[in-house]
Structures are given as C-alpha cells and as structure tokens.
Write an enzyme that holds these catalytic residues in place. Structure first.
Site, mmCIF file in Angstrom:
data_model
loop_
_atom_site.group_PDB
_atom_site.id
_atom_site.type_symbol
_atom_site.label_atom_id
_atom_site.label_comp_id
_atom_site.label_asym_id
_atom_site.label_seq_id
_atom_site.Cartn_x
_atom_site.Cartn_y
_atom_site.Cartn_z
ATOM 1 N N ARG A 13 22.750 -0.502 -2.786
ATOM 2 C CA ARG A 13 22.072 0.658 -2.205
ATOM 3 C C ARG A 13 23.008 1.845 -2.034
ATOM 4 O O ARG A 13 22.591 2.985 -2.179
ATOM 5 C CB ARG A 13 21.438 0.265 -0.869
ATOM 6 C CG ARG A 13 20.159 -0.562 -1.071
ATOM 7 C CD ARG A 13 19.706 -1.228 0.201
ATOM 8 N NE ARG A 13 19.611 -0.284 1.303
ATOM 9 C CZ ARG A 13 19.605 -0.623 2.582
ATOM 10 N NH1 ARG A 13 19.688 -1.876 2.936
ATOM 11 N NH2 ARG A 13 19.503 0.285 3.519
ATOM 12 N N MET A 21 9.610 4.363 -1.948
ATOM 13 C CA MET A 21 9.505 2.978 -1.491
ATOM 14 C C MET A 21 10.833 2.212 -1.452
ATOM 15 O O MET A 21 10.841 0.989 -1.603
ATOM 16 C CB MET A 21 8.491 2.228 -2.363
ATOM 17 C CG MET A 21 7.094 2.813 -2.328
ATOM 18 S SD MET A 21 6.420 2.979 -0.656
ATOM 19 C CE MET A 21 6.037 1.266 -0.305
ATOM 20 N N ARG A 22 11.940 2.897 -1.243
ATOM 21 C CA ARG A 22 13.230 2.216 -1.073
ATOM 22 C C ARG A 22 13.756 2.473 0.327
ATOM 23 O O ARG A 22 13.617 3.581 0.855
ATOM 24 C CB ARG A 22 14.282 2.735 -2.070
ATOM 25 C CG ARG A 22 13.905 2.669 -3.522
ATOM 26 C CD ARG A 22 13.650 1.281 -4.054
ATOM 27 N NE ARG A 22 14.773 0.357 -3.899
ATOM 28 C CZ ARG A 22 14.698 -0.941 -4.180
ATOM 29 N NH1 ARG A 22 13.566 -1.472 -4.595
ATOM 30 N NH2 ARG A 22 15.749 -1.712 -4.029
ATOM 31 N N HIS A 60 4.290 9.107 7.306
ATOM 32 C CA HIS A 60 3.896 7.709 7.494
ATOM 33 C C HIS A 60 2.417 7.695 7.874
ATOM 34 O O HIS A 60 1.980 8.484 8.720
ATOM 35 C CB HIS A 60 4.753 7.076 8.594
ATOM 36 C CG HIS A 60 4.433 5.637 8.817
ATOM 37 N ND1 HIS A 60 4.841 4.641 7.950
ATOM 38 C CD2 HIS A 60 3.703 5.025 9.787
ATOM 39 C CE1 HIS A 60 4.387 3.486 8.386
ATOM 40 N NE2 HIS A 60 3.693 3.685 9.498
HETATM 41 C C1 GRF Z 1 1.229 7.787 1.818
HETATM 42 O O1 GRF Z 1 0.203 7.089 2.460
HETATM 43 C C2 GRF Z 1 2.379 8.016 2.762
HETATM 44 O O2 GRF Z 1 1.980 8.168 4.078
HETATM 45 C C3 GRF Z 1 3.191 6.763 2.594
HETATM 46 O O3 GRF Z 1 3.081 6.431 1.241
HETATM 47 C C4 GRF Z 1 1.875 6.975 0.719
HETATM 48 C C5 GRF Z 1 2.246 7.809 -0.456
HETATM 49 O O4 GRF Z 1 1.132 8.304 -1.125
HETATM 50 N N1 GRF Z 1 4.533 6.965 3.044
HETATM 51 P P1 GRF Z 1 1.303 9.386 -2.243
HETATM 52 O O5 GRF Z 1 2.271 8.816 -3.283
HETATM 53 O O6 GRF Z 1 1.845 10.630 -1.622
HETATM 54 O O7 GRF Z 1 -0.059 9.597 -2.814
#
Ligand code: GRF
Length: 226
Positions: A76, A101-102, A120
């Site tokens: 990381r 997503m990391r 979030h």
């Molecule tokens: C969203 O629901 C955000 O709150 C979360 O991940 C999702 C991302 O959606 N952190 P997108 O890729 O912006 O459509």
C-alpha cells in the site's frame, strides 16, 4: 470610457477525483464545474481500475485521466506514494474520493490532511463501512442519508462538512434506499467542494466549521401522517 470590468476572478481550486467504478459522483462534480462560476476545477481523474466506467465519463468531459493499479505495487505504501506523485504533478490542492475502493495509508492521509474528502452513503457516524443500505433496512432505521467529510485514518471518520437526510419507507429494499441516497450524494458533494473552494470551511477541534452557513429549521418525522 467603458466601465472597468469587475476582476473578482478568484483562482479556482484544483481537484483530483479518485475513483474505482461507476463514477456518478465524479459526474456530479463534472456537471457542477460546467457552471462558469463554480469555484473548483478537476485537474485529474485517477483510478486504480483500468476499466472503471467513471474514466469514460472523465474522457467524455475532456478531463485528464490516469490509471495507477494497486496490483502493480508491492504494497500500500508505494501505491499511495505513486498516487500522491500523480496528484502533485497535476497540481491538485484537494483530493476527492468518489467511490475509491482502496484503504489508504496513514502517510497518504497525513500528506493530504484537510485536503482529502470522502463521500459515504450513510449519516455518519452511523453505518460506517460497506453494505450500508442493507444494514439500514435490517435495523429498521427510519432515516438514512449521506455525508461528505474530511478523511482521517480510521475508516469513515473525520470532520463532517455536509449531510443530507432521506426517509426510509416501509416497503423499501436496499436498492430503493441506495437510489434515494445517491440522488442526494450528487447534490452534497459539489456543495461541499464549493464551500471548501470558497475558503469557507475550517477545521476547529476536529469539527468542520462553515462560515456563513445556515441550518434548516423544523424536523422530519417518520412515520409521517398516521
Ligand atoms: C457512492 O455511494 C459513495 O457514497 C460511495 O461509493 C459510491 C460510489 O458511487 N463511497 P459512484 O462511483 O460515485 O457512482
């Protein structure tokens, strides 16, 4: 002599948006900056996933993109260091996590302290982590929502800049709540970035203070009419 044109042209805040997938929040930021008066501009869209659909949105909008795959790094730390180098090279002053997503290292979070925000899909500090909407339904919560916050090392914590609340209805499933929340995400992310770009957000004792902000009056009650 022609009247002198007002030169209130404040420099726009340069932002890097980090994505891993769909990119609908990125799209909301792209749409916001189409408004000439919007005080921030995206200088880099960075993804750790080459096939992230959000990259196509960025390209369509003519924005600079980069892919830095975590898989190309031994750990990381070097991955995050490579991201910091790319963000610095792009000249960004604010980093927006938008479905990235990391997990980030403490070093990355420290480098971008109070210059790193996340969205979030819950009313933090409730429902941190993943599978938020399923858990909201399971608990019978009557409201959910979304939060934009500065990032701190502990996941889904940090000073809260903006939130939106939505009702949870008796016949909702997780998808229905997710869709209702997402609609609000697309409003509060551009709003929070605007407030930061205007220099109106200060962190005081780990609370985000917003100059000149008002709060709504009244309350929402759910169940409503019974
Ligand atoms: C969203 O629901 C955000 O709150 C979360 O991940 C999702 C991302 O959606 N952190 P997108 O890729 O912006 O459509």
């Amino acid at each position: 002599m022609a009247a002198k044109r007002k030169t209130s042209k404040r420099k726009k805040l340069k932002i890097a948006v980090l994505i891993s997938g769909r990119g609908s929040n990125l799209q909301a930021l792209i749409d916001a900056q189409k408004n000439k008066g919007y005080p921030a501009e995206i200088v880099l869209v960075l993804s750790n996933v080459a096939g992230a659909p959000g990259l196509a949105r960025a390209k369509k909008a003519g924005l600079p993109t980069a892919v830095i795959s975590h898989k190309d790094f031994a750990g990381r730390e070097p991955f995050d260091a490579a991201m910091t180098a790319a963000i610095e090279a792009a000249g960004a002053d604010l980093v927006c996590l938008a479905g990235f997503m990391r997990l980030l290292t403490d070093a990355f979070i420290a480098r971008w302290r109070d210059k790193l925000v996340n969205i979030h899909p819950s009313l933090l500090p409730a429902f941190k982590g993943l599978h938020v909407h399923e858990r909201v339904i399971e608990t019978g919560a009557r409201f959910s929502g979304c939060t934009v916050h500065f990032v701190r090392p502990e996941m889904d914590t940090g000073p809260i800049i903006a939130q939106a609340v939505v009702p949870v209805r008796a016949d909702d499933d997780a998808e229905a709540v997710a869709a209702r929340v997402l609609e609000q995400e697309h409003k509060i992310y551009p709003l929070a970035v605007k407030l930061i770009a205007e220099g109106r957000v200060r962190v005081v004792n780990e609370i985000a203070v917003i100059d000149g902000a008002t709060a709504p009056t009244g309350a929402l009650i759910n169940p409503g009419k019974v």
